[in-house]
Design a protein around this motif. Structure first.
Motif, PDB file in Angstrom:
ATOM      1  N   HIS A   1       0.877  -1.086   0.024  1.00  0.00           N
ATOM      2  CA  HIS A   1       0.250   0.008  -0.067  1.00  0.00           C
ATOM      3  C   HIS A   1       1.144   1.353  -0.172  1.00  0.00           C
ATOM      4  O   HIS A   1       1.493   1.562   0.950  1.00  0.00           O
TER       5      HIS A   1
ATOM      6  N   HIS B   1       1.196   5.319  -2.287  1.00  0.00           N
ATOM      7  CA  HIS B   1       0.609   6.437  -2.975  1.00  0.00           C
ATOM      8  C   HIS B   1       1.653   6.854  -4.150  1.00  0.00           C
ATOM      9  O   HIS B   1       2.906   7.062  -3.396  1.00  0.00           O
TER      10      HIS B   1
ATOM     11  N   ASP C   1       2.722   3.156   2.921  1.00  0.00           N
ATOM     12  CA  ASP C   1       1.646   4.243   2.833  1.00  0.00           C
ATOM     13  C   ASP C   1       2.402   5.407   2.561  1.00  0.00           C
ATOM     14  O   ASP C   1       1.900   6.562   2.965  1.00  0.00           O
TER      15      ASP C   1
ATOM     16  N   GLU D   1      -8.142   2.582  -1.235  1.00  0.00           N
ATOM     17  CA  GLU D   1      -8.538   2.399   0.009  1.00  0.00           C
ATOM     18  C   GLU D   1     -10.003   3.001   0.243  1.00  0.00           C
ATOM     19  O   GLU D   1     -10.126   4.133   0.044  1.00  0.00           O
TER      20      GLU D   1
ATOM     21  N   HIS E   1      -5.577  -1.676   6.248  1.00  0.00           N
ATOM     22  CA  HIS E   1      -4.492  -1.049   5.912  1.00  0.00           C
ATOM     23  C   HIS E   1      -4.024  -0.325   7.099  1.00  0.00           C
ATOM     24  O   HIS E   1      -5.004   0.440   7.968  1.00  0.00           O
TER      25      HIS E   1
HETATM   26 NI    NI Z   1      -3.046   5.251   2.010  1.00  0.00          NI
END
Ligand code: NI
Length: 252
Positions: A6, A8, A198, A91, A149
């Motif tokens: 996970h 971005h 993350d 998410e 997550h």
């Molecule tokens: Ni995230």
């Protein structure tokens, strides 16, 4: 080899995405799953996954988007689900820390996307902040599998999710001095854990506060190997297996 389940990856945060991908590869990161969780980043993320072999994507509207997401936007989301590189919905979830005032909208957006996940038989990536009870009660209504997550709850909550068949996403927070996440890792064990950064958020110690990136996954894996007293290769092997199984990465 590690999988960042996970993160971005947007030009808004990184000027040179080619460079980020190259750095990941040299750090032993074999695959990353990026999350497009706003209307703007859904398309951008899917495009990136089509550009790089080692980039996969989950897409879905974040709870912070609840007040501006329409039925048409849900249709827009569905249009991308046939892409080979889209491996999950997320998410998605509930955030009562920032969004207490639009609880109802968040719940209806969350459930609409759980129905989409059921329809397409896709795993989900859950964002739940200060909303454990509602998240669990809603998830119990669906027979889905997925990733909680950035799990940050108690050992008891962790056990409930694991019993329901969910994996726990563990990231940089496990390296923070004031974090109790080590208790969760100890109790739950490597079989139910996924590694995640993350990024660009939540950089691990000693990089805390800087812009995070998937290349920092080995720092998180090292911490987990210390907590569980197992080799880092075991951490890499089992968490990669978990990720490949949940998101069906080997068929891509
Ligand atoms: Ni995230």
């Amino acid at each position: 080899m590690f999988i960042d389940t996970h993160c971005h990856l947007s030009i808004e945060d990184y000027d040179d995405i080619d460079k980020v991908i190259k750095e990941n590869r040299s750090a032993g990161i074999s695959k990353i799953i990026i999350s497009g969780c706003t209307k703007e980043t859904i398309k951008e993320s899917v495009d990136l996954s089509n550009k790089y072999d080692d980039v996969f994507v989950t897409i879905g509207y974040h709870p912070s988007e609840a007040s501006k997401t329409s039925l048409e936007d849900l249709k827009y989301l569905e249009n991308f689900l046939s892409s080979d590189k889209v491996v999950g919905i997320g998410e998605i979830g509930l955030d009562y820390h920032y969004g207490k005032e639009d609880k109802k909208l968040q719940i209806s957006l969350f459930e609409a996307q759980l129905k989409i996940a059921e329809k397409y038989k896709m795993p989900i990536v859950i964002h739940s902040r200060d909303a454990t009870e509602d998240t669990i009660n809603i998830l119990k209504k669906y027979s889905l599998i997925g990733d909680i997550h950035c799990f940050s709850g108690s050992v008891e909550t962790a056990k409930v999710y694991v019993k329901m068949g969910y994996y726990l996403g563990i990231g940089g927070v496990v390296t923070f001095k004031n974090s109790n996440l080590y208790k969760v890792v100890e109790e739950i064990g490597i079989e139910h854990i996924l590694l995640e950064t993350d990024s660009p958020y939540l950089a691990p110690v000693p990089l805390r506060g800087s812009k995070n990136s998937s290349k920092n996954i080995p720092i998180i894996a090292e911490k987990i190997s210390e907590i569980l007293n197992i080799g880092i290769n075991k951490v890499s092997e089992v968490t990669s297996y978990n990720a490949s199984k949940l998101f069906d990465l080997n068929n891509n």
